[in-house]
Write a protein that holds these residues in place. Sequence first.
Motif, PDB file in Angstrom:
ATOM      1  N   GLU A  70     -33.447 -25.189 100.237  1.00 39.67           N
ATOM      2  CA  GLU A  70     -32.221 -24.563 100.723  1.00 39.67           C
ATOM      3  C   GLU A  70     -31.220 -25.630 101.152  1.00 39.67           C
ATOM      4  O   GLU A  70     -31.566 -26.607 101.811  1.00 39.67           O
ATOM      5  CB  GLU A  70     -32.554 -23.654 101.909  1.00 39.67           C
ATOM      6  N   GLY A  71     -29.982 -25.468 100.714  1.00 43.58           N
ATOM      7  CA  GLY A  71     -28.940 -26.404 101.071  1.00 43.58           C
ATOM      8  C   GLY A  71     -28.862 -27.629 100.186  1.00 43.58           C
ATOM      9  O   GLY A  71     -28.024 -28.496 100.389  1.00 43.58           O
ATOM     10  N   ARG A  72     -29.736 -27.738  99.190  1.00 42.50           N
ATOM     11  CA  ARG A  72     -29.726 -28.893  98.289  1.00 42.50           C
ATOM     12  C   ARG A  72     -29.153 -28.480  96.937  1.00 42.50           C
ATOM     13  O   ARG A  72     -29.301 -27.344  96.509  1.00 42.50           O
ATOM     14  CB  ARG A  72     -31.140 -29.432  98.058  1.00 42.50           C
ATOM     15  N   PRO A  73     -28.510 -29.409  96.229  1.00 41.66           N
ATOM     16  CA  PRO A  73     -28.014 -29.084  94.883  1.00 41.66           C
ATOM     17  C   PRO A  73     -29.181 -28.895  93.915  1.00 41.66           C
ATOM     18  O   PRO A  73     -30.291 -29.363  94.164  1.00 41.66           O
ATOM     19  CB  PRO A  73     -27.175 -30.316  94.505  1.00 41.66           C
ATOM     20  N   SER A  74     -28.932 -28.224  92.803  1.00 44.34           N
ATOM     21  CA  SER A  74     -29.992 -27.943  91.831  1.00 44.34           C
ATOM     22  C   SER A  74     -30.603 -29.216  91.264  1.00 44.34           C
ATOM     23  O   SER A  74     -31.723 -29.198  90.761  1.00 44.34           O
ATOM     24  CB  SER A  74     -29.463 -27.057  90.704  1.00 44.34           C
ATOM     25  N   THR A  75     -29.898 -30.348  91.335  1.00 38.44           N
ATOM     26  CA  THR A  75     -30.462 -31.602  90.824  1.00 38.44           C
ATOM     27  C   THR A  75     -31.653 -32.067  91.657  1.00 38.44           C
ATOM     28  O   THR A  75     -32.366 -32.975  91.254  1.00 38.44           O
ATOM     29  CB  THR A  75     -29.394 -32.714  90.788  1.00 38.44           C
ATOM     30  N   TRP A  76     -31.888 -31.449  92.827  1.00 42.48           N
ATOM     31  CA  TRP A  76     -33.040 -31.786  93.657  1.00 42.48           C
ATOM     32  C   TRP A  76     -34.255 -30.926  93.309  1.00 42.48           C
ATOM     33  O   TRP A  76     -35.242 -30.926  94.015  1.00 42.48           O
ATOM     34  CB  TRP A  76     -32.697 -31.580  95.129  1.00 42.48           C
ATOM     35  N   ALA A  77     -34.198 -30.193  92.228  1.00 40.46           N
ATOM     36  CA  ALA A  77     -35.243 -29.223  91.916  1.00 40.46           C
ATOM     37  C   ALA A  77     -36.597 -29.853  91.658  1.00 40.46           C
ATOM     38  O   ALA A  77     -37.610 -29.205  91.778  1.00 40.46           O
ATOM     39  CB  ALA A  77     -34.834 -28.379  90.704  1.00 40.46           C
ATOM     40  N   GLY A  78     -36.643 -31.124  91.307  1.00 39.90           N
ATOM     41  CA  GLY A  78     -37.933 -31.724  90.963  1.00 39.90           C
ATOM     42  C   GLY A  78     -38.215 -31.444  89.511  1.00 39.90           C
ATOM     43  O   GLY A  78     -37.386 -31.693  88.653  1.00 39.90           O
ATOM     44  N   GLY A  79     -39.362 -30.902  89.230  1.00 40.40           N
ATOM     45  CA  GLY A  79     -39.728 -30.613  87.855  1.00 40.40           C
ATOM     46  C   GLY A  79     -41.022 -31.304  87.523  1.00 40.40           C
ATOM     47  O   GLY A  79     -41.860 -31.489  88.386  1.00 40.40           O
ATOM     48  N   ASP A  80     -41.153 -31.690  86.283  1.00 42.89           N
ATOM     49  CA  ASP A  80     -42.372 -32.379  85.899  1.00 42.89           C
ATOM     50  C   ASP A  80     -42.222 -33.850  86.264  1.00 42.89           C
ATOM     51  O   ASP A  80     -41.868 -34.680  85.429  1.00 42.89           O
ATOM     52  CB  ASP A  80     -42.652 -32.203  84.412  1.00 42.89           C
ATOM     53  N   GLY A  81     -42.434 -34.155  87.536  1.00 39.80           N
ATOM     54  CA  GLY A  81     -42.311 -35.523  88.014  1.00 39.80           C
ATOM     55  C   GLY A  81     -43.197 -36.487  87.259  1.00 39.80           C
ATOM     56  O   GLY A  81     -42.847 -37.646  87.064  1.00 39.80           O
ATOM     57  N   ARG A  82     -44.339 -36.009  86.796  1.00 38.22           N
ATOM     58  CA  ARG A  82     -45.240 -36.887  86.042  1.00 38.22           C
ATOM     59  C   ARG A  82     -44.591 -37.340  84.747  1.00 38.22           C
ATOM     60  O   ARG A  82     -44.707 -38.494  84.354  1.00 38.22           O
ATOM     61  CB  ARG A  82     -46.569 -36.177  85.784  1.00 38.22           C
ATOM     62  N   ALA A  83     -43.868 -36.459  84.076  1.00 39.41           N
ATOM     63  CA  ALA A  83     -43.195 -36.827  82.822  1.00 39.41           C
ATOM     64  C   ALA A  83     -42.058 -37.811  83.086  1.00 39.41           C
ATOM     65  O   ALA A  83     -41.848 -38.757  82.327  1.00 39.41           O
ATOM     66  CB  ALA A  83     -42.667 -35.577  82.118  1.00 39.41           C
ATOM     67  N   THR A  84     -41.328 -37.607  84.176  1.00 39.58           N
ATOM     68  CA  THR A  84     -40.230 -38.508  84.536  1.00 39.58           C
ATOM     69  C   THR A  84     -40.765 -39.900  84.825  1.00 39.58           C
ATOM     70  O   THR A  84     -40.243 -40.901  84.318  1.00 39.58           O
ATOM     71  CB  THR A  84     -39.474 -37.977  85.771  1.00 39.58           C
ATOM     72  N   VAL A  85     -41.808 -39.991  85.639  1.00 42.60           N
ATOM     73  CA  VAL A  85     -42.394 -41.284  85.978  1.00 42.60           C
ATOM     74  C   VAL A  85     -42.927 -41.958  84.717  1.00 42.60           C
ATOM     75  O   VAL A  85     -42.686 -43.147  84.489  1.00 42.60           O
ATOM     76  CB  VAL A  85     -43.498 -41.126  87.052  1.00 42.60           C
ATOM     77  N   SER A  86     -43.623 -41.211  83.874  1.00 40.85           N
ATOM     78  CA  SER A  86     -44.171 -41.768  82.636  1.00 40.85           C
ATOM     79  C   SER A  86     -43.068 -42.342  81.745  1.00 40.85           C
ATOM     80  O   SER A  86     -43.178 -43.459  81.240  1.00 40.85           O
ATOM     81  CB  SER A  86     -44.949 -40.689  81.883  1.00 40.85           C
ATOM     82  N   THR A 110     -48.104 -37.180  91.601  1.00 39.92           N
ATOM     83  CA  THR A 110     -47.768 -37.492  90.209  1.00 39.92           C
ATOM     84  C   THR A 110     -48.892 -38.244  89.516  1.00 39.92           C
ATOM     85  O   THR A 110     -48.831 -38.451  88.318  1.00 39.92           O
ATOM     86  CB  THR A 110     -46.468 -38.308  90.082  1.00 39.92           C
ATOM     87  N   GLY A 111     -49.902 -38.662  90.260  1.00 42.77           N
ATOM     88  CA  GLY A 111     -51.075 -39.278  89.657  1.00 42.77           C
ATOM     89  C   GLY A 111     -51.050 -40.789  89.665  1.00 42.77           C
ATOM     90  O   GLY A 111     -50.539 -41.408  88.732  1.00 42.77           O
ATOM     91  N   MET A 112     -51.614 -41.391  90.696  1.00 40.33           N
ATOM     92  CA  MET A 112     -51.634 -42.850  90.797  1.00 40.33           C
ATOM     93  C   MET A 112     -52.462 -43.470  89.682  1.00 40.33           C
ATOM     94  O   MET A 112     -52.071 -44.484  89.100  1.00 40.33           O
ATOM     95  CB  MET A 112     -52.166 -43.252  92.187  1.00 40.33           C
TER      96      MET A 112
END
Length: 177
Positions: A70-86, A110-112
């Motif tokens: 709440e109160g954050r823009p949609s760009t803060w939604a997260g998502g598949d963080g593992r794919a982003t990190v990879s 996200t899996g160390m």
Amino acid sequence: ALGKSGVGELWGTDISPTALESSASLLAEVAPDSLVELKLGDLWDPIPKEKRFDMIVANLPSFPAYVVPEGRPSTWAGGDGRATVSRFLRELPNRLTSDGVVLITHNDLTGMAETERILSEVGMCCETIFRWTVFEPPERINSVSEQVLADNGQTLRRYGGYAFVDSRILKIRFKAE
């Protein structure tokens, strides 16, 4: 921090125009003599392929679920963080100078082990230089799949209705030969 330290050339990317505007304003104040290149786009996409860096610092969107606080823009939604990190890690060898260093934030969900495996595949290694515990509100932790929690929840601790998970700052370099 890099701007204040006198770094001569600073590059940044973000998918949020507002984040770029805020960065431009701050960097104009703290690093008026630095060359600043801020690009709208996802991760490496807006940066020329031939560009190499001595230091890369990233606060990646690494939470492994879609949640808009709440109160954050949609760009803060997260998502598949593992794919982003990879995706970020696999491109590092093409973006870092041979003696360069990378500092990133890393949420343990996200899996160390996966992060270490990817880095090894691309000829790099990492060490944790700072570790802390983050409170994850019920709406965030409940949005993470049971499989992700089973695979990567080793540092997840639950107390009543509260959940806490470890995050860290990783220092990444090329492996010594």
